[in-house]
Design a protein around this motif. Structure first.
Motif, PDB file in Angstrom:
ATOM      1  N   ARG A  20       0.844  -1.205   0.000  1.00  0.00           N
ATOM      2  CA  ARG A  20       0.000   0.000   0.000  1.00  0.00           C
ATOM      3  C   ARG A  20       0.878   1.253   0.000  1.00  0.00           C
ATOM      4  NH1 ARG A  20      -4.223   0.595   4.956  1.00  0.00           N
ATOM      5  NH2 ARG A  20      -4.962   2.706   4.633  1.00  0.00           N
ATOM      6  N   VAL A  21       1.937   1.218   0.794  1.00  0.00           N
ATOM      7  CA  VAL A  21       2.893   2.323   0.818  1.00  0.00           C
ATOM      8  C   VAL A  21       3.524   2.495  -0.568  1.00  0.00           C
ATOM      9  CG1 VAL A  21       5.226   2.888   1.650  1.00  0.00           C
ATOM     10  CG2 VAL A  21       3.444   2.275   3.289  1.00  0.00           C
ATOM     11  N   PHE A  22       3.848   1.386  -1.202  1.00  0.00           N
ATOM     12  CA  PHE A  22       4.475   1.431  -2.530  1.00  0.00           C
ATOM     13  C   PHE A  22       3.534   2.091  -3.540  1.00  0.00           C
ATOM     14  CE2 PHE A  22       5.165  -0.645  -6.695  1.00  0.00           C
ATOM     15  CZ  PHE A  22       6.479  -0.247  -6.930  1.00  0.00           C
ATOM     16  N   VAL A  23       2.262   1.681  -3.525  1.00  0.00           N
ATOM     17  CA  VAL A  23       1.300   2.261  -4.488  1.00  0.00           C
ATOM     18  C   VAL A  23       1.156   3.766  -4.235  1.00  0.00           C
ATOM     19  CG1 VAL A  23      -1.073   2.229  -5.366  1.00  0.00           C
ATOM     20  CG2 VAL A  23       0.049   0.080  -4.730  1.00  0.00           C
ATOM     21  N   ASN A  24       1.035   4.148  -2.976  1.00  0.00           N
ATOM     22  CA  ASN A  24       0.976   5.581  -2.650  1.00  0.00           C
ATOM     23  C   ASN A  24       2.182   6.306  -3.242  1.00  0.00           C
ATOM     24  OD1 ASN A  24      -1.110   6.830  -0.615  1.00  0.00           O
ATOM     25  ND2 ASN A  24      -0.830   4.741   0.117  1.00  0.00           N
ATOM     26  N   GLY A  25       3.362   5.726  -3.046  1.00  0.00           N
ATOM     27  CA  GLY A  25       4.604   6.350  -3.511  1.00  0.00           C
ATOM     28  C   GLY A  25       4.627   6.499  -5.024  1.00  0.00           C
TER      29      GLY A  25
END
Ligand code: F6P
Length: 496
Positions: free
Chosen positions: A447-452
């Protein structure tokens, strides 16, 4: 620059209206993956919003970035490194996966040796490390290790001597193993704590304290210089970021506390989430949908924070684990090309434990002026041995709070009115075991990766922590170019 105009123009309908107008809403916005039920139906995501985010994902080449990460490209551009934490659980570039597997085999062999008393009788494991070298293992042990009587494990991170003092009071130096966890093997707090543990052991007559040290690091040569024998170093790859490292040898204290079988289950659960993230279409992809909701609130509704609440004591450390994962990863101001991002990046993650938090901070969530997307985490299978009514109350409270935030209530007295329309998502775990926890943590990582990716930032560096470290180091050496206020504080504390 990616085009956010379609997302920013999304209509702002009330949650209850969204439910009333769409009988398929719940089905569309809930998912079951790896023993976790995800429900985003009480967020403002709509089919249009999801489609707009899917378009943004195409524009920012999320699929390409995702495959680049799993494929071992140097997606951590500012540090010119691959991002290899998924390889620790068997998903990624073949070479990285086989290197991780050989490091795991070494870790397992050391655990077997400890269990066979090769280090003498070991009862206590004292793990020193900070940030990503502490938060992950601590979460795992607190969540899963409560019933295990295998070893007494303490995780000490703070340079505040009180943290070590507490452990010295209850551990026996003659039966303690020191675990020094540091990716760089240079972190001031960790090295100072490690020295103090060695001094404590020596002072208590332990003959060869360095012979009782295990080092967990991506810098083995530094551990050797410090005095650790090569055979007792458990390495991991440079491409595994600190806050993504619990799957590597940094997970050692959890593996020794829980046993190897459970550690392997943790990795397998994470791998299941990896495959889901890699293969599921974005509109039914748990990390992607969660990130779409995150971005909707930060970018469209200007929410500055988000708050996960664990309705399960075993997950009480999750909010602080997520603080590092989310804020150190995405609390950035420039894009991968070094340009100003020009929009808000990571929300401030805070949160707590239910039901306690209901009697402390929920007032603000229900009636305050800040919009705070809430995330409820609950586990269907109880972990306690008390009458079932305890767990029933716990779960019903979690669900009722979500309902109340959304529904609100009108009263004649404004002070007694609740505006409602306040978003929440719910993650309902079938049970809290190693496999499900592995999947849960991997979900947050992706989820952090997609946000980034959608924000165009590099989630894998953390240069923002360096300046404060440098200035503290300069001050400790009696130097530093400080302002009058700081000089005064140093002098008042008798440190000048
Ligand atoms: O494992 P190390 O190198 O001691 O670093 C500890 C932590 O410090 C940080 O670099 C930030 O200060 C984190 O990213 C990391 O998890």
């Amino acid at each position: 620059m990616a085009d956010w105009s379609r997302i920013e123009a999304l209509p702002a309908e009330r949650l209850e209206t969204l439910f009333a107008n769409d009988s398929g809403r719940l089905a569309r916005l809930s998912l079951d993956v790896a023993g976790i039920h995800f429900d985003w139906s009480k967020t403002h995501l709509t089919p249009d919003a999801v489609a707009a985010f899917e378009a943004l994902a195409r524009e920012t080449d999320l699929a390409g970035r995702r495959e680049a990460m799993f494929g071992g490209s140097h997606v951590n551009v500012t540090e010119d490194r691959p991002v290899e934490h998924t390889a620790e659980r068997g998903e990624g570039k073949a070479e990285s996966v086989s290197r991780a597997a050989s490091y795991h085999a070494r870790m397992r062999a050391v655990i077997d040796a400890i269990e066979a008393d090769a280090f003498g009788p070991i009862r206590h494991v004292l793990h020193v490390g900070i940030g990503g070298s502490a938060l992950g293992p601590h979460l795992l042990i607190d969540a899963l290790g409560r019933d295990s009587d295998r070893y007494d494990v303490a995780i000490v991170s703070n340079v505040d001597g009180m943290a070590l003092d507490d452990v010295f009071d209850r551990f026996d130096p003659a039966t303690t193993l020191l675990v020094v966890a540091s990716k760089t093997f240079t972190t001031t707090e960790t090295m100072m704590n490690a020295e103090s543990v060695i001094a404590w052991m020596s002072g208590a007559g332990v003959e060869d304290p360095y012979g009782r040290v295990i080092a967990l690091t991506a810098s083995p040569e530094k551990a050797i210089d410090w005095g650790v024998d090569e055979t007792r170093i458990l390495p991991f790859s440079e491409g595994v970021g600190g806050r993504y490292s619990l799957w590597s040898s940094i997970g050692f204290p959890a593996a020794i506390k829980l046993g190897w079988e459970q550690f392997q289950e943790l990795l397998d659960g994470a791998a299941e989430m990896d495959r889901h993230f890699r293969l599921a279409a974005l509109h039914e992809n748990a990390p992607a949908l969660a990130a779409f909701a995150d971005l909707y609130y930060t970018q469209v509704r200007h929410a500055e924070t988000r708050a996960p609440f664990a309705y399960d004591e075993r997950l009480r450390l999750l909010p602080s684990y997520l603080q590092q994962l989310e804020m150190e990863s995405n609390g950035k101001g420039v894009t991968v090309d070094g340009q100003p991002v020009g929009r808000p990046t990571a929300a401030i993650t805070w949160g707590g434990v239910g039901t306690d938090a209901q009697h402390a901070v929920f007032q603000l969530l229900h009636q305050g002026t800040h919009l705070v997307p809430v995330e409820f985490l609950a586990v269907i299978e109880a972990g306690d041995t008390l009458p079932a009514e305890h767990h029933r109350q716990l779960l019903l409270n979690a669900f009722a709070q979500g309902a109340a935030l959304m529904k609100g209530k009108q009263a004649e007295d404004p002070a007694r009115s609740y505006p409602g329309d306040r978003p929440s998502s719910t993650l309902l775990l079938e049970r809290l075991d190693a496999r499900t926890l592995g999947a849960l943590i991997a979900f947050y990582e992706h989820r952090v990766f997609v946000n980034g990716v959608l924000l165009g930032i590099n989630s894998f560096d953390q240069f923002g922590v360096e300046l404060g470290k440098e200035m503290a180091k300069a001050a400790a050496q009696g130097g530093g170019d400080f302002d009058p206020s700081t000089n005064d504080l140093i002098a008042r504390a008798g440190l000048a």
